[in-house]
Motif scaffolding. Structure first.
Motif, PDB file in Angstrom:
ATOM      1  N   LEU A 133      -4.118   4.112   6.020  1.00 15.62           N
ATOM      2  CA  LEU A 133      -3.371   4.428   4.809  1.00 15.62           C
ATOM      3  C   LEU A 133      -2.408   5.574   5.094  1.00 15.62           C
ATOM      4  CD1 LEU A 133      -6.129   4.325   2.032  1.00 15.62           C
ATOM      5  CD2 LEU A 133      -4.372   2.622   2.489  1.00 15.62           C
ATOM      6  N   LYS A 134      -1.179   5.406   4.678  1.00 16.78           N
ATOM      7  CA  LYS A 134      -0.155   6.431   4.924  1.00 16.78           C
ATOM      8  C   LYS A 134      -0.153   7.502   3.841  1.00 16.78           C
ATOM      9  CE  LYS A 134       1.412   4.231   8.494  1.00 16.78           C
ATOM     10  NZ  LYS A 134       0.547   4.348   9.623  1.00 16.78           N
ATOM     11  N   ASN A 135      -0.438   7.107   2.618  1.00 12.28           N
ATOM     12  CA  ASN A 135      -0.384   8.033   1.488  1.00 12.28           C
ATOM     13  C   ASN A 135      -1.781   8.528   1.150  1.00 12.28           C
ATOM     14  OD1 ASN A 135       2.376   7.520   1.285  1.00 12.28           O
ATOM     15  ND2 ASN A 135       2.038   5.786  -0.056  1.00 12.28           N
ATOM     16  N   ILE A 136      -2.405   9.189   2.107  1.00 10.71           N
ATOM     17  CA  ILE A 136      -3.743   9.722   1.890  1.00 10.71           C
ATOM     18  C   ILE A 136      -3.717  11.224   2.136  1.00 10.71           C
ATOM     19  CG2 ILE A 136      -4.504   9.205   4.246  1.00 10.71           C
ATOM     20  CD1 ILE A 136      -7.307   8.616   3.021  1.00 10.71           C
ATOM     21  N   VAL A 137      -4.365  11.949   1.240  1.00 13.66           N
ATOM     22  CA  VAL A 137      -4.434  13.400   1.334  1.00 13.66           C
ATOM     23  C   VAL A 137      -5.906  13.786   1.284  1.00 13.66           C
ATOM     24  CG1 VAL A 137      -3.785  15.584   0.244  1.00 13.66           C
ATOM     25  CG2 VAL A 137      -2.250  13.622   0.082  1.00 13.66           C
ATOM     26  N   PHE A 138      -6.360  14.534   2.275  1.00 13.01           N
ATOM     27  CA  PHE A 138      -7.725  15.064   2.280  1.00 13.01           C
ATOM     28  C   PHE A 138      -7.665  16.538   1.886  1.00 13.01           C
ATOM     29  CE2 PHE A 138      -8.356  11.408   5.002  1.00 13.01           C
ATOM     30  CZ  PHE A 138      -9.640  10.987   4.671  1.00 13.01           C
ATOM     31  N   ILE A 139      -8.432  16.894   0.873  1.00 17.20           N
ATOM     32  CA  ILE A 139      -8.501  18.270   0.415  1.00 17.20           C
ATOM     33  C   ILE A 139      -9.953  18.726   0.590  1.00 17.20           C
ATOM     34  CG2 ILE A 139      -8.081  19.895  -1.467  1.00 17.20           C
ATOM     35  CD1 ILE A 139      -5.622  18.023  -0.806  1.00 17.20           C
ATOM     36  N   LYS A 140     -10.157  19.776   1.343  1.00 18.74           N
ATOM     37  CA  LYS A 140     -11.498  20.336   1.527  1.00 18.74           C
ATOM     38  C   LYS A 140     -11.730  21.360   0.425  1.00 18.74           C
ATOM     39  CE  LYS A 140     -15.174  20.619   4.126  1.00 18.74           C
ATOM     40  NZ  LYS A 140     -16.128  19.550   4.136  1.00 18.74           N
ATOM     41  N   SER A 141     -12.862  21.211  -0.274  1.00 19.33           N
ATOM     42  CA  SER A 141     -13.178  22.134  -1.356  1.00 19.33           C
ATOM     43  C   SER A 141     -14.616  22.604  -1.224  1.00 19.33           C
ATOM     44  CB  SER A 141     -12.976  21.460  -2.721  1.00 19.33           C
ATOM     45  OG  SER A 141     -13.364  22.330  -3.748  1.00 19.33           O
ATOM     46  N   ASN A 142     -14.799  23.902  -1.278  1.00 16.62           N
ATOM     47  CA  ASN A 142     -16.143  24.473  -1.233  1.00 16.62           C
ATOM     48  C   ASN A 142     -16.759  24.592  -2.622  1.00 16.62           C
ATOM     49  OD1 ASN A 142     -16.019  24.760   1.553  1.00 16.62           O
ATOM     50  ND2 ASN A 142     -14.992  26.731   1.380  1.00 16.62           N
ATOM     51  N   LEU A 180       0.806  -1.223   0.000  1.00 21.54           N
ATOM     52  CA  LEU A 180       0.000   0.000   0.000  1.00 21.54           C
ATOM     53  C   LEU A 180       0.841   1.276   0.000  1.00 21.54           C
ATOM     54  CD1 LEU A 180      -2.958  -0.998   2.327  1.00 21.54           C
ATOM     55  CD2 LEU A 180      -2.834  -1.037  -0.173  1.00 21.54           C
ATOM     56  N   SER A 181       2.139   1.151   0.207  1.00 21.32           N
ATOM     57  CA  SER A 181       2.989   2.340   0.097  1.00 21.32           C
ATOM     58  C   SER A 181       3.090   2.793  -1.360  1.00 21.32           C
ATOM     59  CB  SER A 181       4.386   2.066   0.661  1.00 21.32           C
ATOM     60  OG  SER A 181       5.108   1.176  -0.174  1.00 21.32           O
ATOM     61  N   LYS A 182       2.652   1.952  -2.291  1.00 18.92           N
ATOM     62  CA  LYS A 182       2.661   2.293  -3.707  1.00 18.92           C
ATOM     63  C   LYS A 182       1.343   2.930  -4.160  1.00 18.92           C
ATOM     64  CE  LYS A 182       5.835  -1.409  -5.023  1.00 18.92           C
ATOM     65  NZ  LYS A 182       6.987  -0.567  -5.196  1.00 18.92           N
ATOM     66  N   ILE A 183       0.378   3.070  -3.239  1.00 20.73           N
ATOM     67  CA  ILE A 183      -0.930   3.625  -3.554  1.00 20.73           C
ATOM     68  C   ILE A 183      -1.094   4.965  -2.843  1.00 20.73           C
ATOM     69  CG2 ILE A 183      -3.437   3.287  -3.402  1.00 20.73           C
ATOM     70  CD1 ILE A 183      -2.098   1.231  -5.193  1.00 20.73           C
ATOM     71  N   GLN A 184      -1.513   5.962  -3.593  1.00 20.97           N
ATOM     72  CA  GLN A 184      -1.828   7.273  -3.032  1.00 20.97           C
ATOM     73  C   GLN A 184      -3.323   7.505  -3.212  1.00 20.97           C
ATOM     74  OE1 GLN A 184      -0.720  10.649  -5.432  1.00 20.97           O
ATOM     75  NE2 GLN A 184      -0.572  12.005  -3.653  1.00 20.97           N
ATOM     76  N   LEU A 185      -3.997   7.906  -2.151  1.00 20.36           N
ATOM     77  CA  LEU A 185      -5.409   8.251  -2.229  1.00 20.36           C
ATOM     78  C   LEU A 185      -5.567   9.743  -1.952  1.00 20.36           C
ATOM     79  CD1 LEU A 185      -8.396   7.494  -2.536  1.00 20.36           C
ATOM     80  CD2 LEU A 185      -8.407   6.926  -0.089  1.00 20.36           C
ATOM     81  N   ILE A 186      -6.144  10.439  -2.913  1.00 16.68           N
ATOM     82  CA  ILE A 186      -6.412  11.864  -2.789  1.00 16.68           C
ATOM     83  C   ILE A 186      -7.927  12.011  -2.684  1.00 16.68           C
ATOM     84  CG2 ILE A 186      -6.194  14.126  -3.883  1.00 16.68           C
ATOM     85  CD1 ILE A 186      -3.845  12.779  -5.543  1.00 16.68           C
ATOM     86  N   VAL A 187      -8.403  12.486  -1.544  1.00 19.09           N
ATOM     87  CA  VAL A 187      -9.839  12.633  -1.316  1.00 19.09           C
ATOM     88  C   VAL A 187     -10.187  14.110  -1.403  1.00 19.09           C
ATOM     89  CG1 VAL A 187     -11.747  12.252   0.292  1.00 19.09           C
ATOM     90  CG2 VAL A 187      -9.846  10.620   0.210  1.00 19.09           C
ATOM     91  N   ILE A 188     -11.009  14.444  -2.390  1.00 18.56           N
ATOM     92  CA  ILE A 188     -11.498  15.808  -2.519  1.00 18.56           C
ATOM     93  C   ILE A 188     -12.865  15.826  -1.843  1.00 18.56           C
ATOM     94  CG2 ILE A 188     -12.032  17.725  -4.049  1.00 18.56           C
ATOM     95  CD1 ILE A 188      -9.087  16.724  -4.193  1.00 18.56           C
ATOM     96  N   ASP A 189     -12.918  16.448  -0.685  1.00 19.87           N
ATOM     97  CA  ASP A 189     -14.110  16.466   0.161  1.00 19.87           C
ATOM     98  C   ASP A 189     -14.904  17.744  -0.094  1.00 19.87           C
ATOM     99  OD1 ASP A 189     -15.991  16.273   2.157  1.00 19.87           O
ATOM    100  OD2 ASP A 189     -14.571  16.545   3.807  1.00 19.87           O
ATOM    101  N   GLN A 190     -16.056  17.581  -0.726  1.00 23.56           N
ATOM    102  CA  GLN A 190     -16.939  18.709  -1.007  1.00 23.56           C
ATOM    103  C   GLN A 190     -18.154  18.673  -0.078  1.00 23.56           C
ATOM    104  OE1 GLN A 190     -17.391  17.485  -5.154  1.00 23.56           O
ATOM    105  NE2 GLN A 190     -16.278  19.312  -5.775  1.00 23.56           N
TER     106      GLN A 190
END
Length: 122
Positions: A57-66, A34-44
């Protein structure tokens, strides 16, 4: 973020906590590095999804978007991509066991050939 990211997943969601949790669980349950997987969550969402989702998950990024909109969210997510392959899962999809391993094997079997577009059913 590690330099050996193979796959970046850009997930866009609006107020769909349970579906997002299920998708993440199917990623966490893979027998794949799973270190080879990146999850980018765009939270609207109107809520803070990052606080609602418990993940290892270590490679997870949460982005808050209005700004609401699938295309806007995906374009925002592209600026965070670290992988050599990008995928756009819906928040209600899931990954069967072995999917990432099969994808990895297919990509590595191409012996350096490049493709700008591949489609794999989920």
């Amino acid at each position: 973020m590690p330099k050996n990211i193979f796959l970046s997943l850009i997930l866009t969601t609006v107020d769909r906590i349970n579906q997002t949790k299920h998708l993440i669980q199917t990623i966490e349950g893979q027998k794949f590095d799973l270190s080879k997987i990146q999850l980018i969550v765009i939270d609207q969402s109107n809520i803070n999804l990052e606080k609602e989702v418990n993940t290892e998950l270590k490679n997870i990024v949460f982005i808050k978007s209005n700004k609401i909109g699938l295309s806007k969210a995906r374009n925002l997510g592209l600026s965070f991509v670290k992988g050599i392959i990008v995928s756009f899962p819906d928040d209600d999809c899931y990954y069967k066991q072995g999917f990432f391993s099969k994808l990895y094997d297919i990509v590595n079997s191409k012996n350096g050939s490049r493709s700008s577009y591949w489609q794999f059913p989920i």
